[in-house]
Design a protein around this motif. Sequence first.
Motif, PDB file in Angstrom:
ATOM      1  N   ASP A   1       0.904  -1.190  -0.044  1.00  0.00           N
ATOM      2  CA  ASP A   1       0.107   0.000   0.036  1.00  0.00           C
ATOM      3  C   ASP A   1       0.781   1.199   0.112  1.00  0.00           C
ATOM      4  O   ASP A   1       2.073   1.094   0.118  1.00  0.00           O
ATOM      5  CB  ASP A   1      -1.160  -0.138   1.073  1.00  0.00           C
TER       6      ASP A   1
ATOM      7  N   GLN B   1      -4.405  -6.171  -1.475  1.00  0.00           N
ATOM      8  CA  GLN B   1      -4.063  -7.341  -0.869  1.00  0.00           C
ATOM      9  C   GLN B   1      -4.624  -8.675  -1.230  1.00  0.00           C
ATOM     10  O   GLN B   1      -5.601  -8.980  -1.886  1.00  0.00           O
ATOM     11  CB  GLN B   1      -4.794  -7.024   0.749  1.00  0.00           C
TER      12      GLN B   1
ATOM     13  N   TYR C   1      -8.297  -7.935  -3.131  1.00  0.00           N
ATOM     14  CA  TYR C   1      -8.988  -6.869  -3.176  1.00  0.00           C
ATOM     15  C   TYR C   1      -8.206  -5.603  -2.831  1.00  0.00           C
ATOM     16  O   TYR C   1      -7.094  -5.626  -2.548  1.00  0.00           O
ATOM     17  CB  TYR C   1      -9.981  -6.851  -1.738  1.00  0.00           C
TER      18      TYR C   1
ATOM     19  N   ASN D   1      -7.581  -2.016  -1.052  1.00  0.00           N
ATOM     20  CA  ASN D   1      -8.205  -1.561   0.458  1.00  0.00           C
ATOM     21  C   ASN D   1      -7.855  -0.243   0.543  1.00  0.00           C
ATOM     22  O   ASN D   1      -6.709   0.359   0.098  1.00  0.00           O
ATOM     23  CB  ASN D   1      -7.184  -2.553   1.446  1.00  0.00           C
ATOM     24  N   TYR D   2      -8.827   0.773   1.156  1.00  0.00           N
ATOM     25  CA  TYR D   2      -8.735   2.086   1.310  1.00  0.00           C
ATOM     26  C   TYR D   2      -8.730   2.348   2.990  1.00  0.00           C
ATOM     27  O   TYR D   2      -9.760   1.678   3.405  1.00  0.00           O
ATOM     28  CB  TYR D   2      -9.447   2.988   0.691  1.00  0.00           C
ATOM     29  N   GLU D   3      -7.998   3.296   3.532  1.00  0.00           N
ATOM     30  CA  GLU D   3      -8.140   3.475   4.829  1.00  0.00           C
ATOM     31  C   GLU D   3      -7.926   4.799   4.968  1.00  0.00           C
ATOM     32  O   GLU D   3      -7.171   5.480   4.619  1.00  0.00           O
ATOM     33  CB  GLU D   3      -6.871   2.749   5.794  1.00  0.00           C
TER      34      GLU D   3
ATOM     35  N   MET E   1     -12.472   2.327   6.756  1.00  0.00           N
ATOM     36  CA  MET E   1     -11.740   1.147   6.166  1.00  0.00           C
ATOM     37  C   MET E   1     -12.773   0.570   4.867  1.00  0.00           C
ATOM     38  O   MET E   1     -13.865   0.154   5.572  1.00  0.00           O
ATOM     39  CB  MET E   1     -11.113  -0.010   6.924  1.00  0.00           C
TER      40      MET E   1
ATOM     41  N   SER F   1     -12.978  -2.236   1.709  1.00  0.00           N
ATOM     42  CA  SER F   1     -12.200  -3.204   0.985  1.00  0.00           C
ATOM     43  C   SER F   1     -13.259  -3.635  -0.122  1.00  0.00           C
ATOM     44  O   SER F   1     -14.240  -4.096   0.254  1.00  0.00           O
ATOM     45  CB  SER F   1     -11.850  -4.298   1.747  1.00  0.00           C
TER      46      SER F   1
ATOM     47  N   ARG G   1     -16.167  -4.844   2.225  1.00  0.00           N
ATOM     48  CA  ARG G   1     -16.232  -4.721   3.644  1.00  0.00           C
ATOM     49  C   ARG G   1     -16.186  -3.300   4.097  1.00  0.00           C
ATOM     50  O   ARG G   1     -15.163  -2.573   3.475  1.00  0.00           O
ATOM     51  CB  ARG G   1     -15.046  -5.440   4.287  1.00  0.00           C
TER      52      ARG G   1
ATOM     53  N   GLU H   1     -19.599  -2.383  11.038  1.00  0.00           N
ATOM     54  CA  GLU H   1     -19.108  -3.088   9.924  1.00  0.00           C
ATOM     55  C   GLU H   1     -20.074  -3.733   9.147  1.00  0.00           C
ATOM     56  O   GLU H   1     -21.184  -4.190   9.546  1.00  0.00           O
ATOM     57  CB  GLU H   1     -18.207  -4.233  10.219  1.00  0.00           C
TER      58      GLU H   1
ATOM     59  N   GLN I   1     -19.021 -11.279   2.655  1.00  0.00           N
ATOM     60  CA  GLN I   1     -17.667 -12.205   2.228  1.00  0.00           C
ATOM     61  C   GLN I   1     -18.049 -13.709   2.735  1.00  0.00           C
ATOM     62  O   GLN I   1     -19.099 -13.906   3.401  1.00  0.00           O
ATOM     63  CB  GLN I   1     -16.326 -11.585   3.197  1.00  0.00           C
TER      64      GLN I   1
END
Length: 170
Positions: free
Chosen positions: A33, A45, A67, A69-71, A97, A99, A118, A134, A138
């Motif tokens: 990342d 990831q 996937y 992923n963004y945080e 977060m 995904s 997610r 959340e 999945q």
Amino acid sequence: AHMRAYLGGRFERAQYQTVDTDDNRTMGIAGIDRSVSPRSRLGVQFSTESVDFESALRPDFDRQEAYINYEFSRAQQSELLVNSEYPFFGENQSEVMVSVGYAWLSSDSGDSSAPLLRVSFLRSLSPRLNLRLELANQFLDAGTAFAAGRPPGLGDASEIGGPAIIPQAG
């Protein structure tokens, strides 16, 4: 911009007292990342998991996920009053977060795949109290839920061999 690569693994052994669903799990994750701002990261990831049941009555399965992923995290200074005599100066933290990707599940009984989504929101309410919300689509099973601290609903224990652990999208 700061980049990082990571690689991780874990082995778990689950043993149940009253049902024949003991298993061994081998998991791995790899990713890369990059920070896109001082408060956010974007990356890709890949994770894999292999679940081997001791009982021949339970189908072994493998799960893979790939996937993006963004945080995003935010910390702000604030004064938190534990009580009126002892104020605590700390940080209120928020983290989002997201995904998005795809997941594959293969077992003795067949293969399936599904989109992966997610979305997680974490808010620090005090130094000792966090709120996490959340939303996810999945592949999960009871062992994954236990490992994440979310026990599944109780099944009918009168079933022969106890409730089945069936991975499924949800």
